[in-house]
Design a protein around this motif. Structure first.
Motif, short mmCIF file in Angstrom:
data_model
loop_
_atom_site.label_atom_id
_atom_site.label_comp_id
_atom_site.label_asym_id
_atom_site.label_seq_id
_atom_site.Cartn_x
_atom_site.Cartn_y
_atom_site.Cartn_z
N ALA A 21 -81.08 -16.00 -61.52
CA ALA A 21 -80.27 -17.22 -61.53
C ALA A 21 -80.34 -17.81 -62.93
O ALA A 21 -81.42 -18.10 -63.44
CB ALA A 21 -80.77 -18.22 -60.51
N GLN A 22 -79.18 -17.95 -63.55
CA GLN A 22 -79.07 -18.47 -64.91
C GLN A 22 -78.22 -19.73 -64.88
O GLN A 22 -77.16 -19.77 -64.23
CB GLN A 22 -78.41 -17.41 -65.80
N GLU A 23 -78.68 -20.75 -65.60
CA GLU A 23 -77.96 -22.01 -65.62
C GLU A 23 -76.70 -21.90 -66.47
O GLU A 23 -76.75 -21.47 -67.63
CB GLU A 23 -78.86 -23.11 -66.18
N VAL A 24 -75.58 -22.28 -65.88
CA VAL A 24 -74.32 -22.28 -66.60
C VAL A 24 -74.41 -23.34 -67.69
O VAL A 24 -75.01 -24.38 -67.51
CB VAL A 24 -73.16 -22.53 -65.60
N GLY A 25 -73.91 -23.04 -68.85
CA GLY A 25 -73.95 -23.99 -69.97
C GLY A 25 -75.14 -23.75 -70.88
O GLY A 25 -74.97 -23.30 -72.00
N ASP A 28 -80.19 -21.05 -69.57
CA ASP A 28 -81.60 -20.94 -69.20
C ASP A 28 -81.73 -20.03 -67.99
O ASP A 28 -80.95 -20.14 -67.03
CB ASP A 28 -82.19 -22.31 -68.82
N VAL A 29 -82.72 -19.13 -68.02
CA VAL A 29 -83.03 -18.34 -66.84
C VAL A 29 -83.89 -19.23 -65.95
O VAL A 29 -84.98 -19.66 -66.34
CB VAL A 29 -83.76 -17.04 -67.21
N LEU A 30 -83.38 -19.53 -64.77
CA LEU A 30 -84.05 -20.47 -63.88
C LEU A 30 -85.04 -19.81 -62.94
O LEU A 30 -86.12 -20.33 -62.71
CB LEU A 30 -83.01 -21.23 -63.05
N MET A 31 -84.65 -18.67 -62.38
CA MET A 31 -85.52 -18.03 -61.41
C MET A 31 -85.09 -16.59 -61.14
O MET A 31 -84.02 -16.16 -61.55
CB MET A 31 -85.54 -18.82 -60.10
N PHE A 32 -85.97 -15.90 -60.44
CA PHE A 32 -85.74 -14.53 -59.98
C PHE A 32 -85.94 -14.54 -58.48
O PHE A 32 -86.86 -15.18 -57.98
CB PHE A 32 -86.74 -13.58 -60.65
N ALA A 33 -85.09 -13.85 -57.76
CA ALA A 33 -85.22 -13.77 -56.31
C ALA A 33 -84.61 -12.46 -55.81
O ALA A 33 -84.28 -11.59 -56.63
CB ALA A 33 -84.52 -14.97 -55.66
N ARG A 100 -90.45 -27.97 -61.65
CA ARG A 100 -89.97 -27.76 -63.02
C ARG A 100 -88.52 -27.26 -63.02
O ARG A 100 -88.03 -26.75 -62.02
CB ARG A 100 -90.87 -26.76 -63.74
N HIS A 101 -87.92 -27.37 -64.20
CA HIS A 101 -86.54 -26.93 -64.39
C HIS A 101 -86.40 -25.43 -64.12
O HIS A 101 -85.45 -24.99 -63.48
CB HIS A 101 -86.10 -27.26 -65.82
N SER A 102 -87.34 -24.64 -64.60
CA SER A 102 -87.28 -23.18 -64.50
C SER A 102 -88.60 -22.64 -63.96
O SER A 102 -89.67 -23.22 -64.20
CB SER A 102 -87.03 -22.58 -65.90
#
Length: 132
Positions: A21-25, A28-33, A100-102
């Motif tokens: 999951a990557q934040e649009v804009g 930032d790589v937010l998470m892995f799932a 946290r954010h990420s």
């Protein structure tokens, strides 16, 4: 309705595919799932990230407990067709269960012989206040 597009994904032996999951804009790589076919199909249907929790052995709609939903802007499949990338808007800016954010808030510093993991992102909200 045909779902041939789901057949293009190279699912592993457990019927799962890794998802970033990557934040649009900000990118930032937010998470892995992980996702299974149903999770990916529901993500497309709802426009919000739905993952498969391996520990709970069930679908997990991101934000179902925390309210930190991920609105999906784009879905991509990598060149080997075995990793999915979600470009998401992270509601309330918190993707990690630690508040946290990420999820990638620890950075390696030093060398192989003298290294350590350093926390480089602040807690935005106490997880005890997120998960009651």
């Amino acid at each position: 309705m045909t779902q041939d597009w789901l057949d293009k994904v190279s699912w592993d032996a457990q019927g799962l595919v890794p998802v970033i999951a990557q934040e649009v804009g900000s990118n930032d790589v937010l998470m892995f799932a992980w996702m299974n076919r149903e999770a990916l199909a529901r993500t497309v249907e709802t426009g919000e990230a739905v993952y498969y929790s391996r520990s709970r052995k069930r679908l997990w709609h991101k934000g179902e407990e925390s309210g930190h939903v991920q609105k999906v802007h784009e879905i991509r499949l990598d060149c080997d067709e075995d990793v999915v990338l979600l470009k998401v808007e992270q509601i309330d800016g918190i993707a990690c269960h630690t508040g946290r954010h990420s999820c990638f808030f620890q950075k390696f510093e030093g060398s192989a012989g003298d290294g350590r993991w350093v926390t480089v992102e602040p807690v935005l909200k106490d997880p005890h206040k997120i998960y009651k």
